[in-house]
Design a protein around this motif. Sequence first.
Motif, PDB file in Angstrom:
ATOM      1  N   TYR A  95       0.842  -1.203   0.000  1.00 19.67           N
ATOM      2  CA  TYR A  95       0.000   0.000   0.000  1.00 19.67           C
ATOM      3  C   TYR A  95       0.876   1.252   0.000  1.00 19.67           C
ATOM      4  O   TYR A  95       2.022   1.223   0.467  1.00 19.67           O
ATOM      5  N   ALA A  96       0.322   2.340  -0.493  1.00 21.19           N
ATOM      6  CA  ALA A  96       1.061   3.603  -0.623  1.00 21.19           C
ATOM      7  C   ALA A  96       1.663   4.064   0.704  1.00 21.19           C
ATOM      8  O   ALA A  96       2.773   4.599   0.731  1.00 21.19           O
ATOM      9  N   ASN A  97       0.954   3.846   1.813  1.00 21.07           N
ATOM     10  CA  ASN A  97       1.449   4.304   3.110  1.00 21.07           C
ATOM     11  C   ASN A  97       2.540   3.406   3.701  1.00 21.07           C
ATOM     12  O   ASN A  97       3.081   3.712   4.762  1.00 21.07           O
ATOM     13  N   GLU A  98       2.898   2.309   3.028  1.00 15.69           N
ATOM     14  CA  GLU A  98       3.866   1.368   3.581  1.00 15.69           C
ATOM     15  C   GLU A  98       5.292   1.557   3.052  1.00 15.69           C
ATOM     16  O   GLU A  98       6.239   1.012   3.624  1.00 15.69           O
ATOM     17  N   TRP A  99       5.467   2.331   1.984  1.00 14.65           N
ATOM     18  CA  TRP A  99       6.785   2.468   1.371  1.00 14.65           C
ATOM     19  C   TRP A  99       7.815   3.073   2.325  1.00 14.65           C
ATOM     20  O   TRP A  99       8.949   2.606   2.409  1.00 14.65           O
ATOM     21  N   LYS A 100       7.420   4.099   3.071  1.00 19.93           N
ATOM     22  CA  LYS A 100       8.359   4.732   4.004  1.00 19.93           C
ATOM     23  C   LYS A 100       8.710   3.786   5.149  1.00 19.93           C
ATOM     24  O   LYS A 100       9.851   3.777   5.621  1.00 19.93           O
ATOM     25  N   ASP A 101       7.750   2.995   5.584  1.00 19.97           N
ATOM     26  CA  ASP A 101       8.045   2.007   6.633  1.00 19.97           C
ATOM     27  C   ASP A 101       9.040   0.966   6.132  1.00 19.97           C
ATOM     28  O   ASP A 101       9.943   0.557   6.867  1.00 19.97           O
ATOM     29  N   LEU A 102       8.893   0.556   4.883  1.00 20.27           N
ATOM     30  CA  LEU A 102       9.850  -0.387   4.302  1.00 20.27           C
ATOM     31  C   LEU A 102      11.232   0.246   4.201  1.00 20.27           C
ATOM     32  O   LEU A 102      12.245  -0.413   4.469  1.00 20.27           O
ATOM     33  N   ALA A 103      11.282   1.526   3.834  1.00 18.98           N
ATOM     34  CA  ALA A 103      12.569   2.232   3.764  1.00 18.98           C
ATOM     35  C   ALA A 103      13.223   2.280   5.146  1.00 18.98           C
ATOM     36  O   ALA A 103      14.439   2.069   5.273  1.00 18.98           O
ATOM     37  N   ASN A 104      12.429   2.524   6.181  1.00 19.09           N
ATOM     38  CA  ASN A 104      12.959   2.566   7.548  1.00 19.09           C
ATOM     39  C   ASN A 104      13.507   1.202   7.978  1.00 19.09           C
ATOM     40  O   ASN A 104      14.557   1.127   8.626  1.00 19.09           O
ATOM     41  N   VAL A 105      12.809   0.134   7.617  1.00 14.40           N
ATOM     42  CA  VAL A 105      13.283  -1.209   7.969  1.00 14.40           C
ATOM     43  C   VAL A 105      14.590  -1.504   7.239  1.00 14.40           C
ATOM     44  O   VAL A 105      15.535  -2.024   7.838  1.00 14.40           O
ATOM     45  N   THR A 153       9.313   3.018  -6.619  1.00 14.61           N
ATOM     46  CA  THR A 153       8.582   3.663  -5.516  1.00 14.61           C
ATOM     47  C   THR A 153       9.328   3.489  -4.204  1.00 14.61           C
ATOM     48  O   THR A 153       9.399   4.413  -3.397  1.00 14.61           O
ATOM     49  N   PHE A 154       9.894   2.303  -3.980  1.00 17.06           N
ATOM     50  CA  PHE A 154      10.692   2.082  -2.781  1.00 17.06           C
ATOM     51  C   PHE A 154      11.940   2.955  -2.811  1.00 17.06           C
ATOM     52  O   PHE A 154      12.282   3.605  -1.818  1.00 17.06           O
ATOM     53  N   GLN A 155      12.644   2.954  -3.922  1.00 17.31           N
ATOM     54  CA  GLN A 155      13.877   3.731  -4.046  1.00 17.31           C
ATOM     55  C   GLN A 155      13.610   5.217  -3.799  1.00 17.31           C
ATOM     56  O   GLN A 155      14.400   5.885  -3.121  1.00 17.31           O
ATOM     57  N   ASP A 156      12.488   5.721  -4.304  1.00 15.63           N
ATOM     58  CA  ASP A 156      12.129   7.123  -4.083  1.00 15.63           C
ATOM     59  C   ASP A 156      11.883   7.402  -2.605  1.00 15.63           C
ATOM     60  O   ASP A 156      12.361   8.401  -2.064  1.00 15.63           O
ATOM     61  N   ALA A 157      11.145   6.509  -1.937  1.00 15.26           N
ATOM     62  CA  ALA A 157      10.867   6.681  -0.506  1.00 15.26           C
ATOM     63  C   ALA A 157      12.161   6.620   0.294  1.00 15.26           C
ATOM     64  O   ALA A 157      12.374   7.431   1.210  1.00 15.26           O
ATOM     65  N   TYR A 158      13.028   5.686  -0.044  1.00  8.67           N
ATOM     66  CA  TYR A 158      14.303   5.533   0.671  1.00  8.67           C
ATOM     67  C   TYR A 158      15.176   6.779   0.474  1.00  8.67           C
ATOM     68  O   TYR A 158      15.718   7.308   1.435  1.00  8.67           O
ATOM     69  N   ASN A 159      15.309   7.227  -0.752  1.00  7.63           N
ATOM     70  CA  ASN A 159      16.145   8.406  -1.038  1.00  7.63           C
ATOM     71  C   ASN A 159      15.587   9.678  -0.420  1.00  7.63           C
ATOM     72  O   ASN A 159      16.337  10.570  -0.055  1.00  7.63           O
ATOM     73  N   LEU A 161      13.947   9.726   2.511  1.00  2.90           N
ATOM     74  CA  LEU A 161      14.212   9.633   3.949  1.00  2.90           C
ATOM     75  C   LEU A 161      15.705   9.631   4.258  1.00  2.90           C
ATOM     76  O   LEU A 161      16.133  10.134   5.299  1.00  2.90           O
ATOM     77  N   TYR A 162      16.500   9.018   3.400  1.00  9.74           N
ATOM     78  CA  TYR A 162      17.931   8.852   3.654  1.00  9.74           C
ATOM     79  C   TYR A 162      18.746   9.301   2.441  1.00  9.74           C
ATOM     80  O   TYR A 162      19.398   8.484   1.778  1.00  9.74           O
ATOM     81  N   PRO A 163      18.731  10.606   2.152  1.00  8.50           N
ATOM     82  CA  PRO A 163      19.394  11.096   0.921  1.00  8.50           C
ATOM     83  C   PRO A 163      20.912  10.896   0.921  1.00  8.50           C
ATOM     84  O   PRO A 163      21.522  10.839  -0.152  1.00  8.50           O
ATOM     85  N   ASP A 164      21.535  10.755   2.059  1.00  7.51           N
ATOM     86  CA  ASP A 164      22.985  10.632   2.116  1.00  7.51           C
ATOM     87  C   ASP A 164      23.472   9.181   2.187  1.00  7.51           C
ATOM     88  O   ASP A 164      24.658   8.939   2.372  1.00  7.51           O
TER      89      ASP A 164
END
Length: 165
Positions: A95-105, A153-159, A161-164
């Motif tokens: 789901y759309a709201n889960e991508w950032k949670d996956l990036a955090n994990v 979509t995952f790569q975008d959420a990860y980048n 949250l964690y651009p560096d």
Amino acid sequence: MVKTPENEPFSPGLDKVIEILQKRLKKVDPNKSIVDLFESRSSLEMLCLMSGGHARNLLLLMKEALKYTTSLPITDKTLQRSISELRKTYKDTIYANEWKDLANVHYSKEIVNDQLHRGLLFNRCILEYRYLESEGGSKVWYDIHPLIKGITTFQDAYNQLYPDS
């Protein structure tokens, strides 16, 4: 575990996953090596890495690769197609709201004990890994399924949250 928490290939785990495929192949052709079914050993290892070490996903990836193969060995192009097909299946379950949670994990290698993370574990979007430390204690860590890492979509959420990283 086919990768370490630092995202490096874990050879003992890769060898075990390859052994699973070899045992399946022996039932069909006892004289054939699983490596011979692939264009190269690195292709076989890529299939194993993309499974995340999960036996069901390993066999699904192998089945997909064979489905798109007209003759052996399985080519890198065919392997990429099977990876893309299974990747799409994962993308459709998130789901759309889960991508950032996956990036955090993926960043922290930890999960929160809540319904969202338990659901992602149940759907195999998050995988749990355990290993014994040199002192004898057990270590648990989590990561997203390797197929998810290739989804834009995952790569975008990860980048985001964690651009560096």
